[in-house]
Design a protein around this motif. Sequence first.
Motif, PDB file in Angstrom:
ATOM      1  N   ASN A  83       0.814  -1.220   0.000  1.00 20.19           N
ATOM      2  CA  ASN A  83       0.000   0.000   0.000  1.00 20.19           C
ATOM      3  C   ASN A  83       0.844   1.266   0.000  1.00 20.19           C
ATOM      4  O   ASN A  83       0.385   2.323  -0.423  1.00 20.19           O
ATOM      5  N   TYR A 113      -2.562  -4.162   8.651  1.00 22.32           N
ATOM      6  CA  TYR A 113      -1.484  -3.410   8.020  1.00 22.32           C
ATOM      7  C   TYR A 113      -0.180  -3.738   8.732  1.00 22.32           C
ATOM      8  O   TYR A 113      -0.030  -3.472   9.921  1.00 22.32           O
ATOM      9  N   ASP A 138      -5.479   2.774  -5.474  1.00 23.56           N
ATOM     10  CA  ASP A 138      -4.046   2.781  -5.144  1.00 23.56           C
ATOM     11  C   ASP A 138      -3.669   4.068  -4.420  1.00 23.56           C
ATOM     12  O   ASP A 138      -2.939   4.045  -3.423  1.00 23.56           O
ATOM     13  N   ARG A 141      -5.192   4.127  -0.825  1.00 24.11           N
ATOM     14  CA  ARG A 141      -4.446   3.266   0.102  1.00 24.11           C
ATOM     15  C   ARG A 141      -3.106   3.888   0.480  1.00 24.11           C
ATOM     16  O   ARG A 141      -2.679   3.810   1.638  1.00 24.11           O
TER      17      ARG A 141
END
Length: 183
Positions: A83, A113, A138, A141
Motif C-alpha cells: 500500500n 497493516y 491505489d 491506500r
Amino acid sequence: MKSMKYKKITESQVEISELMLPSRSNFNGKIHGGYILSLLDQIAFACASKHSQVYCVTASVDTVDFLAPIEIGELVTMKASVNYVGKSSMVIGIRVESENIQTGLVKHCNSSYFTMVAKDDNGKSVKVPGLILENDQDVRRFVKSIKRLKMKIKRKTEFHETDFSSEEYMHLLDDYNVKFDIH
C-alpha cells in the motif's frame, strides 16, 4: 537482484488460501486469532519480499481488526498488497475473507497493516522500489498509509512524554468507567 526503480502494485500482490482445520480452533470452536496472525505475518513477508526482492522483517503491526469469527471448515483467503513504500519500509495491506464451502457465503473477517523493512545479507536496511499508482484505490491506500504513519508518530511522541500531570488530563476521563484513589 534486479534493479527496478518503480513497480506496479499488481507485480507484488500475493494471495493464499487455506482450509481451516479443527486443530487451529480455540476453546470456543472458532479459529484462533493467534494462528491468523501467524498467517498474516507470513503473507506480509511474502508480499514485501516479492516487492523488494530481498529478505524483509516485520517492523510493526499497525492495525489488526478482527471483524468476524472464522469457523472450522471454512476456506480462508488472504490477499496482500503493497500500500505504501518509504526508503526501506513498506506497508502491506492484507484482507482476510472466509468462505463457507457448503453455502458459498463469503465474509470479510479481518483487515490488517504490517510495516515491513527490506534488509541485506548483513541486516542493514536497503532501498525498495517505488510504487506506480494506477487508480484511485491505489492513491487512497497510499494516502491512508501516510495518515496512519503520522498518527503512529504522534502516538509514539505522546507515549514518551515525560512532563505528564494527571490533573491536566482528569477531564478526559469523565466519561469512562474509572474511580480515582490518588493520594
